[in-house]
Design a protein around this motif. Sequence first.
Motif, PDB file in Angstrom:
ATOM      1  N   ASP A 127       0.725  -1.077  -0.006  1.00 55.75           N
ATOM      2  CA  ASP A 127      -0.197   0.120  -0.025  1.00 55.75           C
ATOM      3  C   ASP A 127       0.907   1.257  -0.028  1.00 55.75           C
ATOM      4  O   ASP A 127       1.636   1.169   0.832  1.00 55.75           O
ATOM      5  CB  ASP A 127      -1.076   0.118   1.328  1.00 55.75           C
ATOM      6  CG  ASP A 127      -2.027   1.163   1.231  1.00 55.75           C
ATOM      7  OD1 ASP A 127      -1.809   2.046   1.919  1.00 55.75           O
ATOM      8  OD2 ASP A 127      -2.820   1.129   0.227  1.00 55.75           O
ATOM      9  N   LEU A 128       0.627   2.101  -1.000  1.00 49.23           N
ATOM     10  CA  LEU A 128       1.261   3.437  -1.041  1.00 49.23           C
ATOM     11  C   LEU A 128       0.386   4.530  -1.135  1.00 49.23           C
ATOM     12  O   LEU A 128      -0.408   4.526  -2.126  1.00 49.23           O
ATOM     13  CB  LEU A 128       2.333   3.474  -2.138  1.00 49.23           C
ATOM     14  CG  LEU A 128       3.464   2.405  -2.112  1.00 49.23           C
ATOM     15  CD1 LEU A 128       4.088   2.621  -3.564  1.00 49.23           C
ATOM     16  CD2 LEU A 128       4.313   2.797  -1.202  1.00 49.23           C
ATOM     17  N   VAL A 160      -0.012  -1.094  -5.411  1.00 45.42           N
ATOM     18  CA  VAL A 160       1.103  -0.856  -6.192  1.00 45.42           C
ATOM     19  C   VAL A 160       0.577  -1.142  -7.476  1.00 45.42           C
ATOM     20  O   VAL A 160       1.197  -0.595  -8.596  1.00 45.42           O
ATOM     21  CB  VAL A 160       2.478  -1.282  -5.644  1.00 45.42           C
ATOM     22  CG1 VAL A 160       2.395  -2.715  -5.806  1.00 45.42           C
ATOM     23  CG2 VAL A 160       3.566  -0.674  -6.449  1.00 45.42           C
ATOM     24  N   THR A 161      -0.366  -2.282  -7.270  1.00 41.15           N
ATOM     25  CA  THR A 161      -0.620  -2.714  -9.043  1.00 41.15           C
ATOM     26  C   THR A 161      -1.315  -1.612  -9.748  1.00 41.15           C
ATOM     27  O   THR A 161      -1.279  -1.602 -10.960  1.00 41.15           O
ATOM     28  CB  THR A 161      -1.505  -3.815  -8.727  1.00 41.15           C
ATOM     29  OG1 THR A 161      -2.579  -3.956  -7.858  1.00 41.15           O
ATOM     30  CG2 THR A 161      -0.578  -5.127  -8.215  1.00 41.15           C
ATOM     31  N   LYS A 163      -0.560   1.261 -10.065  1.00 42.16           N
ATOM     32  CA  LYS A 163       0.202   2.484 -10.248  1.00 42.16           C
ATOM     33  C   LYS A 163       1.509   2.278 -11.125  1.00 42.16           C
ATOM     34  O   LYS A 163       2.234   3.086 -11.374  1.00 42.16           O
ATOM     35  CB  LYS A 163       0.914   3.248  -8.894  1.00 42.16           C
ATOM     36  CG  LYS A 163      -0.310   3.874  -8.216  1.00 42.16           C
ATOM     37  CD  LYS A 163       0.331   4.429  -6.987  1.00 42.16           C
ATOM     38  CE  LYS A 163      -0.902   5.372  -6.310  1.00 42.16           C
ATOM     39  NZ  LYS A 163      -0.268   6.311  -5.374  1.00 42.16           N
ATOM     40  N   VAL A 164       2.049   0.967 -11.069  1.00 42.34           N
ATOM     41  CA  VAL A 164       3.362   0.841 -11.577  1.00 42.34           C
ATOM     42  C   VAL A 164       3.025   0.816 -13.103  1.00 42.34           C
ATOM     43  O   VAL A 164       2.371   0.127 -13.958  1.00 42.34           O
ATOM     44  CB  VAL A 164       3.799  -0.659 -11.425  1.00 42.34           C
ATOM     45  CG1 VAL A 164       4.993  -1.051 -12.055  1.00 42.34           C
ATOM     46  CG2 VAL A 164       3.996  -0.613  -9.929  1.00 42.34           C
ATOM     47  N   HIS A 215       8.869   8.721  -8.907  1.00 47.40           N
ATOM     48  CA  HIS A 215       7.853   7.799  -8.169  1.00 47.40           C
ATOM     49  C   HIS A 215       7.383   6.421  -8.690  1.00 47.40           C
ATOM     50  O   HIS A 215       7.082   5.584  -7.846  1.00 47.40           O
ATOM     51  CB  HIS A 215       6.546   8.781  -7.810  1.00 47.40           C
ATOM     52  CG  HIS A 215       5.768   9.071  -8.975  1.00 47.40           C
ATOM     53  ND1 HIS A 215       6.200   9.865 -10.058  1.00 47.40           N
ATOM     54  CD2 HIS A 215       4.510   8.587  -9.474  1.00 47.40           C
ATOM     55  CE1 HIS A 215       5.348   9.930 -10.908  1.00 47.40           C
ATOM     56  NE2 HIS A 215       4.229   9.272 -10.693  1.00 47.40           N
ATOM     57  N   MET A 216       7.379   6.339  -9.989  1.00 45.49           N
ATOM     58  CA  MET A 216       6.936   4.962 -10.619  1.00 45.49           C
ATOM     59  C   MET A 216       7.930   3.992 -10.155  1.00 45.49           C
ATOM     60  O   MET A 216       7.636   2.859 -10.034  1.00 45.49           O
ATOM     61  CB  MET A 216       6.788   5.287 -12.180  1.00 45.49           C
ATOM     62  CG  MET A 216       5.625   6.165 -12.307  1.00 45.49           C
ATOM     63  SD  MET A 216       5.132   6.439 -14.148  1.00 45.49           S
ATOM     64  CE  MET A 216       3.927   7.056 -14.307  1.00 45.49           C
ATOM     65  N   TYR A 252       7.456   2.585  -7.121  1.00 42.67           N
ATOM     66  CA  TYR A 252       6.173   1.872  -6.820  1.00 42.67           C
ATOM     67  C   TYR A 252       6.754   0.340  -7.383  1.00 42.67           C
ATOM     68  O   TYR A 252       6.466  -0.568  -6.902  1.00 42.67           O
ATOM     69  CB  TYR A 252       5.067   2.394  -7.811  1.00 42.67           C
ATOM     70  CG  TYR A 252       4.420   3.494  -7.143  1.00 42.67           C
ATOM     71  CD1 TYR A 252       4.481   4.108  -6.057  1.00 42.67           C
ATOM     72  CD2 TYR A 252       3.966   4.385  -8.265  1.00 42.67           C
ATOM     73  CE1 TYR A 252       3.815   5.068  -5.434  1.00 42.67           C
ATOM     74  CE2 TYR A 252       3.332   5.606  -7.758  1.00 42.67           C
ATOM     75  CZ  TYR A 252       3.362   5.855  -6.276  1.00 42.67           C
ATOM     76  OH  TYR A 252       2.849   7.238  -6.096  1.00 42.67           O
ATOM     77  N   CYS A 258       8.899  -1.158  -4.723  1.00 40.19           N
ATOM     78  CA  CYS A 258       8.086  -1.707  -3.490  1.00 40.19           C
ATOM     79  C   CYS A 258       7.480  -3.139  -4.067  1.00 40.19           C
ATOM     80  O   CYS A 258       7.294  -4.051  -3.277  1.00 40.19           O
ATOM     81  CB  CYS A 258       7.129  -0.841  -3.129  1.00 40.19           C
ATOM     82  SG  CYS A 258       7.678   0.792  -2.268  1.00 40.19           S
ATOM     83  N   GLY A 259       7.034  -3.004  -5.168  1.00 39.72           N
ATOM     84  CA  GLY A 259       6.323  -4.448  -5.403  1.00 39.72           C
ATOM     85  C   GLY A 259       7.104  -5.554  -6.043  1.00 39.72           C
ATOM     86  O   GLY A 259       6.980  -6.655  -5.259  1.00 39.72           O
TER      87      GLY A 259
END
Length: 79
Positions: free
Chosen positions: A36-37, A42-43, A45-46, A59-60, A63, A66-67
């Motif tokens: 969670d961001l 994250v799915t 936003k990537v 920022h991408m 994400y 993090c994933g």
Amino acid sequence: MDIAHVHGLGNIDRLDAARIAINRIMKIETVLGLVDLAGKPVTSKVCVLDEGEGMQMPHMIGYLKCGLLALVEHYEICT
């Protein structure tokens, strides 16, 4: 997704293999969905473009990291 329409070589139905594959995909989606961001998984936003330097927004990339770290932890991959 309709697992009745998944066919292997020679159009032989492999419903057992299709179910296993679908369960694996769903587990990956669950693992990534728990990252969670700012209130969103994250799915959602990537998006990283493979087009030369400077095309990705920082920022991408965050994400994506993090994933990927969530998947490393899930699969217990040593880093």
